[in-house]
Motif scaffolding. Structure first.
Motif, PDB file in Angstrom:
ATOM      1  N   ASN A  11      86.153  36.407 110.161  1.00  0.00           N
ATOM      2  CA  ASN A  11      85.663  35.163 110.756  1.00  0.00           C
ATOM      3  C   ASN A  11      84.150  35.083 110.671  1.00  0.00           C
ATOM      4  O   ASN A  11      83.493  36.009 110.189  1.00  0.00           O
ATOM      5  N   LEU A  12      83.596  33.975 111.137  1.00  0.00           N
ATOM      6  CA  LEU A  12      82.146  33.783 111.143  1.00  0.00           C
ATOM      7  C   LEU A  12      81.530  34.123 112.484  1.00  0.00           C
ATOM      8  O   LEU A  12      80.334  34.398 112.562  1.00  0.00           O
ATOM      9  N   GLY A 111      86.956  41.627 107.820  1.00  0.00           N
ATOM     10  CA  GLY A 111      86.252  41.997 106.600  1.00  0.00           C
ATOM     11  C   GLY A 111      85.381  40.933 105.979  1.00  0.00           C
ATOM     12  O   GLY A 111      84.825  41.164 104.896  1.00  0.00           O
ATOM     13  N   PHE A 112      85.205  39.774 106.615  1.00  0.00           N
ATOM     14  CA  PHE A 112      84.502  38.689 105.937  1.00  0.00           C
ATOM     15  C   PHE A 112      83.049  39.051 105.627  1.00  0.00           C
ATOM     16  O   PHE A 112      82.513  38.657 104.587  1.00  0.00           O
ATOM     17  N   GLN A 113      82.401  39.794 106.532  1.00  0.00           N
ATOM     18  CA  GLN A 113      81.006  40.170 106.306  1.00  0.00           C
ATOM     19  C   GLN A 113      80.862  41.481 105.536  1.00  0.00           C
ATOM     20  O   GLN A 113      79.746  41.868 105.186  1.00  0.00           O
ATOM     21  N   HIS A 114      81.960  42.179 105.275  1.00  0.00           N
ATOM     22  CA  HIS A 114      81.880  43.456 104.559  1.00  0.00           C
ATOM     23  C   HIS A 114      81.889  43.172 103.060  1.00  0.00           C
ATOM     24  O   HIS A 114      82.849  43.482 102.341  1.00  0.00           O
ATOM     25  N   VAL A 115      80.783  42.590 102.584  1.00  0.00           N
ATOM     26  CA  VAL A 115      80.746  42.081 101.203  1.00  0.00           C
ATOM     27  C   VAL A 115      80.660  43.195 100.167  1.00  0.00           C
ATOM     28  O   VAL A 115      80.758  42.933  98.968  1.00  0.00           O
ATOM     29  N   ASP A 120      90.784  40.472  96.738  1.00  0.00           N
ATOM     30  CA  ASP A 120      91.569  39.544  95.931  1.00  0.00           C
ATOM     31  C   ASP A 120      91.832  38.247  96.674  1.00  0.00           C
ATOM     32  O   ASP A 120      92.108  37.223  96.062  1.00  0.00           O
ATOM     33  N   LEU A 121      91.787  38.309  98.013  1.00  0.00           N
ATOM     34  CA  LEU A 121      91.946  37.118  98.841  1.00  0.00           C
ATOM     35  C   LEU A 121      91.027  37.250 100.042  1.00  0.00           C
ATOM     36  O   LEU A 121      91.059  38.257 100.758  1.00  0.00           O
ATOM     37  N   ASN A 122      90.199  36.243 100.260  1.00  0.00           N
ATOM     38  CA  ASN A 122      89.241  36.232 101.361  1.00  0.00           C
ATOM     39  C   ASN A 122      89.681  35.146 102.348  1.00  0.00           C
ATOM     40  O   ASN A 122      89.403  33.961 102.151  1.00  0.00           O
ATOM     41  N   LEU A 123      90.397  35.541 103.396  1.00  0.00           N
ATOM     42  CA  LEU A 123      90.938  34.591 104.358  1.00  0.00           C
ATOM     43  C   LEU A 123      89.998  34.498 105.557  1.00  0.00           C
ATOM     44  O   LEU A 123      89.677  35.504 106.194  1.00  0.00           O
ATOM     45  N   LEU A 124      89.569  33.287 105.865  1.00  0.00           N
ATOM     46  CA  LEU A 124      88.621  33.050 106.955  1.00  0.00           C
ATOM     47  C   LEU A 124      89.317  32.362 108.114  1.00  0.00           C
ATOM     48  O   LEU A 124      89.989  31.342 107.930  1.00  0.00           O
ATOM     49  N   LEU A 125      89.166  32.906 109.326  1.00  0.00           N
ATOM     50  CA  LEU A 125      89.735  32.318 110.531  1.00  0.00           C
ATOM     51  C   LEU A 125      88.656  31.520 111.254  1.00  0.00           C
ATOM     52  O   LEU A 125      87.548  32.013 111.476  1.00  0.00           O
ATOM     53  N   LEU A 126      88.996  30.295 111.648  1.00  0.00           N
ATOM     54  CA  LEU A 126      88.082  29.444 112.413  1.00  0.00           C
ATOM     55  C   LEU A 126      88.828  28.885 113.620  1.00  0.00           C
ATOM     56  O   LEU A 126      89.948  28.383 113.493  1.00  0.00           O
ATOM     57  N   ASP A 127      88.207  28.986 114.786  1.00  0.00           N
ATOM     58  CA  ASP A 127      88.815  28.507 116.020  1.00  0.00           C
ATOM     59  C   ASP A 127      88.886  26.983 116.025  1.00  0.00           C
ATOM     60  O   ASP A 127      87.919  26.301 115.654  1.00  0.00           O
ATOM     61  N   ALA A 128      90.017  26.429 116.458  1.00  0.00           N
ATOM     62  CA  ALA A 128      90.215  24.981 116.428  1.00  0.00           C
ATOM     63  C   ALA A 128      89.229  24.228 117.321  1.00  0.00           C
ATOM     64  O   ALA A 128      88.803  23.125 116.988  1.00  0.00           O
ATOM     65  N   ASP A 129      88.875  24.818 118.465  1.00  0.00           N
ATOM     66  CA  ASP A 129      87.963  24.134 119.383  1.00  0.00           C
ATOM     67  C   ASP A 129      86.510  24.300 118.986  1.00  0.00           C
ATOM     68  O   ASP A 129      85.729  23.346 119.045  1.00  0.00           O
ATOM     69  N   ARG A 130      86.134  25.518 118.579  1.00  0.00           N
ATOM     70  CA  ARG A 130      84.737  25.800 118.262  1.00  0.00           C
ATOM     71  C   ARG A 130      84.672  26.647 116.989  1.00  0.00           C
ATOM     72  O   ARG A 130      84.430  27.850 117.047  1.00  0.00           O
ATOM     73  N   PRO A 131      84.874  26.022 115.831  1.00  0.00           N
ATOM     74  CA  PRO A 131      84.915  26.800 114.590  1.00  0.00           C
ATOM     75  C   PRO A 131      83.619  27.540 114.288  1.00  0.00           C
ATOM     76  O   PRO A 131      83.640  28.584 113.643  1.00  0.00           O
ATOM     77  N   TYR A 132      82.494  26.993 114.763  1.00  0.00           N
ATOM     78  CA  TYR A 132      81.199  27.638 114.526  1.00  0.00           C
ATOM     79  C   TYR A 132      80.542  28.067 115.834  1.00  0.00           C
ATOM     80  O   TYR A 132      79.316  28.143 115.938  1.00  0.00           O
TER      81      TYR A 132
END
Length: 306
Positions: A11-12, A111-115, A120-132
């Motif tokens: 996630n972010l 693992g999103f920040q472990h660049v 092979d697949l980079n899946l990002l989770l974002l919260d529905a109420d406050r994605p950022y």
């Protein structure tokens, strides 16, 4: 790139999007398809200091809290047949998983920040109420990196949504028109007694909530959805380690609130050091991921490369 394929779940923001139940769901879906996988995690909060810690070999739990991180131990407990390894160097973990356990792929937890590690697949989770989060970077906010970093993702999974078409989905589709997007929520999946492991009928039970997670309000809401009556809530920082004295005091607070049970999350349950046979009994609330829309994308993500 390690000698196996990699699916990253991340996630972010700093916590609160539900990575652990998503990693659990991804690993289970891959296993059901006959893919031999391991889970790799940084192991935040655990005391193990070696370069590679094998929390589970897929058959036996080798390391327990506090040496093992709470989230890694939870995943190891709930994923029979799936090795779980923790350490700072995820490439080294991938090498070990492939060499010792013969896995064809790994699920990278948070693992999103472990660049440094190819995936092979980079899946990002974002919260529905406050994605950022609040829109600000750490330490003024909860963003780990600028929101534009979401463009690195191969797919976006919106979590904690209450309807199939939340406002967040439309906004994210405008921001990232080329990315596949699925929408999900977390729903109750049963209450278990911490001592016996037996299922508890939650309907109408009065409980005192205890949690050390990023989103205590989400835990409260899920408990209510399960049919429980909330008598009170004690919340602690994420990854909190409970002392025996603290656990005993929490049980006293639950008793004073007239609760029939002290209810905690699965992640907290592995660290809550309660004496056996106490009053009220201690229970844990399980949750599971439910896909509301974008099911074909979820199927693609959990099929595994190749």
């Amino acid at each position: 790139k390690p000698p196996c394929w990699v699916i990253s779940v991340g996630n972010l923001t700093a916590g609160g999007t539900g990575k652990t139940p998503v990693v659990l769901s991804v690993a289970r879906a891959l296993t059901r398809r006959g893919r031999k996988v391991a889970v790799l995690s940084r192991g935040w909060g655990g005391r193990a200091s070696g370069p590679v810690t094998v929390v589970s070999d897929g058959e036996n739990l080798r390391v327990h809290p506090p040496e093992a991180a709470d989230e890694a131990y939870l995943l190891a407990s709930r994923l029979p047949g799936v090795p779980v390894l923790t350490g700072k160097d995820r490439y080294a973990l991938g090498e070990r998983a492939a060499a010792e356990f013969g896995v064809e792929g790994v699920v990278l937890d948070d693992g999103f920040q472990h660049v440094q590690l190819a995936r092979d697949l980079n899946l990002l989770l974002l919260d529905a109420d406050r994605p950022y989060g609040n829109g600000r970077l750490l330490p003024r906010g909860t963003l780990r990196e600028p929101r534009g970093a979401a463009a690195r993702a191969d797919g976006i999974l919106i979590t904690r949504a209450d309807s199939p078409e939340p406002e967040t989905e439309a906004r994210l589709r405008r921001e990232f028109p080329a990315l596949p997007i699925a929408v999900s929520r977390f729903v109750p999946d049963g209450v278990r007694d911490l001592e016996s492991g037996e299922a508890i009928d939650p309907i109408g039970k009065r409980v005192f909530l205890v949690c050390g997670i990023a989103r205590p309000s989400g835990f409260r809401q899920t408990a209510i959805q399960a049919g429980l009556e909330v008598a009170g809530l004690a919340s602690f920082p994420d990854h909190h380690v409970y002392t025996p004295a603290e656990a005993a005091h929490l049980r006293e607070r639950a008793r004073a609130a007239g609760a029939e049970g002290l209810l905690t999350t699965e992640k907290d349950a592995v660290k809550l050091q309660l004496s056996p046979g106490g009053d009220p009994p201690a229970w844990s609330l399980r949750i599971r991921l439910e896909i509301l829309s974008g099911g074909p994308h979820w199927e693609d993500w959990t099929r595994g490369p190749g």
